[in-house]
Scaffold this motif. Structure first.
Motif, PDB file in Angstrom:
ATOM      1  N   PRO A   1       0.840  -1.210   0.000  1.00  0.00           N
ATOM      2  CA  PRO A   1       0.000   0.000   0.000  1.00  0.00           C
ATOM      3  C   PRO A   1       0.872   1.257   0.000  1.00  0.00           C
ATOM      4  O   PRO A   1       1.886   1.329   0.686  1.00  0.00           O
ATOM      5  CB  PRO A   1      -0.791  -0.126   1.300  1.00  0.00           C
ATOM      6  CG  PRO A   1      -0.774  -1.582   1.634  1.00  0.00           C
ATOM      7  CD  PRO A   1       0.526  -2.105   1.131  1.00  0.00           C
TER       8      PRO A   1
ATOM      9  N   GLU B   1      -7.064  -3.487  -6.387  1.00  0.00           N
ATOM     10  CA  GLU B   1      -7.334  -4.563  -5.431  1.00  0.00           C
ATOM     11  C   GLU B   1      -7.962  -5.762  -6.144  1.00  0.00           C
ATOM     12  O   GLU B   1      -9.054  -6.238  -5.792  1.00  0.00           O
ATOM     13  CB  GLU B   1      -8.254  -4.067  -4.304  1.00  0.00           C
ATOM     14  CG  GLU B   1      -7.737  -2.856  -3.568  1.00  0.00           C
ATOM     15  CD  GLU B   1      -6.421  -3.120  -2.826  1.00  0.00           C
ATOM     16  OE1 GLU B   1      -6.077  -4.297  -2.611  1.00  0.00           O
ATOM     17  OE2 GLU B   1      -5.727  -2.153  -2.494  1.00  0.00           O
TER      18      GLU B   1
ATOM     19  N   ASN C   1      -2.242  -5.864  -3.713  1.00  0.00           N
ATOM     20  CA  ASN C   1      -1.235  -6.068  -2.681  1.00  0.00           C
ATOM     21  C   ASN C   1      -0.701  -7.496  -2.815  1.00  0.00           C
ATOM     22  O   ASN C   1      -1.409  -8.387  -3.281  1.00  0.00           O
ATOM     23  CB  ASN C   1      -1.843  -5.853  -1.293  1.00  0.00           C
ATOM     24  CG  ASN C   1      -2.305  -4.430  -1.074  1.00  0.00           C
ATOM     25  OD1 ASN C   1      -1.735  -3.497  -1.635  1.00  0.00           O
ATOM     26  ND2 ASN C   1      -3.350  -4.257  -0.277  1.00  0.00           N
TER      27      ASN C   1
ATOM     28  N   GLY D   1      -0.478  -6.819   3.070  1.00  0.00           N
ATOM     29  CA  GLY D   1       0.102  -5.884   2.118  1.00  0.00           C
ATOM     30  C   GLY D   1       1.609  -5.751   2.149  1.00  0.00           C
ATOM     31  O   GLY D   1       2.162  -4.987   1.351  1.00  0.00           O
TER      32      GLY D   1
END
Length: 512
Positions: free
Chosen positions: A223, A307, A350, A355
């Motif tokens: 992230p 995502e 991710n 992540g």
């Protein structure tokens, strides 16, 4: 008295002329036939109130309105103005002869003013093809229709203005636009630029390769590493839309009702970024009354799925056929429509649920097998259609704090354009092909030949990195694009080596 006026119905991204027959006579009553939906049936109240508000008399005899062809479903409120003018002509309050010369559409407000409608551009194209003298439509839609050369477009504000124009009492000048000049001016305005991106030189290079060959790409990183920022700037380095591509794209957005105000042609490549909660119908298009989905709205542009593992499996699987065929076919019991869907897929994700798998500083807290389970949400057949797998690492402070801007999009685009020209020249004997990403397996063997050193390098990589068989053609296509960017007729070992490093997710053990 029987009067005919002319409107239009949408079928996919094309228009079909609808003849609105209005007959007045006999006892009291009102009937509208010809497969109207509820919005068309409810036009009676809008039309009657608008006619009375404009100071005209609503006839007391029986009104029968037929929308022909009767076996095509009519949807929406765009027939209000067409029906109202037919009623006025049938009742003798408006000359009927001029109605045959114009295609007429518009939604009526209760006070007689006209509200904007959708699907204007394909309707204008159909009106020009059929040789109508002009197109009467709401003023807010006039800029969209005026991009069609050779058609007189009359912006109408109210029902009263339409009646006065057709009866010769109010002259209205057709809207004139210099389509090419407006298109060129709008293309020069880029909201985003690669110069804003600090660091990430390897990712920018990968996106340049993707843009040059039209390759699909997936960005994998922690992230805040800049995946979304980079993806949003990809359209700025793609070749500018041609006028033909802009017309195609605008038709889709017009049918979907996504054009606003006086906006004409879509001048920039679309960038669509649906949320991961989207349904499969919203993504691919369809519904009881089919509409273009996000992948068609991304036609000639970029579809960005952020995502990626969070999308429902069924949603991702519907992408497989459009990615191959570059179109969407939607079949229903009574009809079938087809929407174009030629887009670049850019996905971001991710590396794991927390992540931070493979993060240089922060530890990953995911348990054993969790990373692999997370990645397995993306099916192999979908990954098979993505050419470049790129790891995005966090940007260091020294790079973030640099005052010197990065390379602008215009400089990158010039190299992309040069590479695309080489591909067009190579593929000139194959209609419909314009980029390396479209090469079939047979063409890959023909145009992506390696020398002995390149063959040995690829063989070694396949063995040592445990690359899957599906990576073989992808590596050759990407290597061909890298060679095009380097203005090299032959694919050199250096080009193969760079292409190999863009297949991270194919490496055995990458996710533990």
């Amino acid at each position: 008295m029987l009067v005919k006026t002319y409107g239009s119905a949408l079928q996919g991204v094309n228009a079909l002329t609808v003849t609105v027959e209005v007959n007045l006579g006999g006892s009291f009553g009102y009937a509208i036939v010809g497969l109207p939906d509820n919005a068309v049936k409810e036009s009676r109240e809008r039309v009657e109130t608008a006619i009375r508000h404009a100071g005209y008399t609503y006839p007391r005899g029986k009104l029968t309105i037929n929308l022909a062809p009767a076996d095509v479903r009519k949807e929406g409120s765009a027939y209000d103005l067409t029906i109202a003018l037919g009623i006025l002509a049938a009742s003798g309050q408006l000359p009927a002869e001029p109605l045959a010369d114009y295609l007429i559409l518009g939604e009526l407000s209760l006070d007689g003013s006209l509200l904007p409608i959708r699907g204007v551009l394909p309707t204008a194209i159909e009106a020009r093809r059929l040789g109508y003298k002009g197109f009467l439509l709401p003023a807010e839609n006039a800029g969209e229709a005026a991009v069609v050369d050779g058609l007189a477009v009359y912006p109408i504000e109210t029902l009263q203005a339409a009646v006065d124009f057709l009866s010769g009492q109010l002259p209205i000048e057709p809207l004139q636009l210099n389509t090419r000049q407006l298109f060129a001016t709008a293309q020069s305005e880029l909201p985003d630029d690669f110069a804003d991106v600090r660091g990430q030189e390897n990712v920018k290079r990968a996106l340049e390769v993707a843009a040059a060959g039209g390759h699909n790409v997936i960005l994998v990183g922690a992230p805040g590493s800049g995946k979304t920022m980079l993806a949003k700037r990809l359209p700025t380095i793609l070749p500018p839309l041609t006028l033909h591509e802009a017309l195609e794209t605008t038709k889709i957005h017009s049918v979907a009702g996504r054009l606003s105000g006086q906006r004409g042609l879509v001048a920039h490549r679309p960038f669509r970024a649906p949320h991961h909660t989207i349904s499969d119908v919203a993504l691919v298009g369809g519904g009881n009354h089919p509409q273009p989905g996000e992948i068609s709205l991304a036609h000639n542009g970029v579809l960005f799925l952020d995502e990626l593992p969070e999308f429902k499996r069924t949603v991702l699987e519907v992408l497989r056929q459009p990615l191959e065929e570059r179109r969407v076919s939607i079949a229903r019991a009574r009809f079938a429509v087809e929407y174009p869907a030629s887009f670049m897929l850019v996905a971001a994700m991710n590396p794991c649920p927390c992540g931070y798998y493979n993060h240089p500083e922060k530890p990953c807290v995911c348990g054993a097998g969790v990373v692999q389970k997370y990645l397995s949400r993306i099916s192999g057949p979908l990954l098979d259609r993505i050419d470049l797998h790129i790891e995005v690492t966090p940007v260091k402070f020294d790079e973030l704090s640099q005052s010197r801007p990065g390379e602008p999009s215009a400089a990158v685009r010039s190299r992309v354009l040069a590479a695309r020209e080489r591909q067009l020249d190579r593929l000139r004997d194959y209609p419909g092909l314009y980029s390396n990403a479209q090469l079939s397996s047979q063409l890959v063997r023909a145009v992506c030949r390696l020398d002995a050193a390149g063959e040995q390098l690829l063989k070694t990589a396949m063995l040592r990195l445990n690359l899957s068989a599906r990576a073989y053609d992808r590596i050759l296509k990407v290597a061909r694009t890298i060679a095009d960017l380097a203005d090299s007729a032959a694919i050199l070992p250096a080009h193969v080596a760079e292409a190999i490093q863009y297949r991270n997710l194919d490496r055995e053990g990458w996710a533990g």
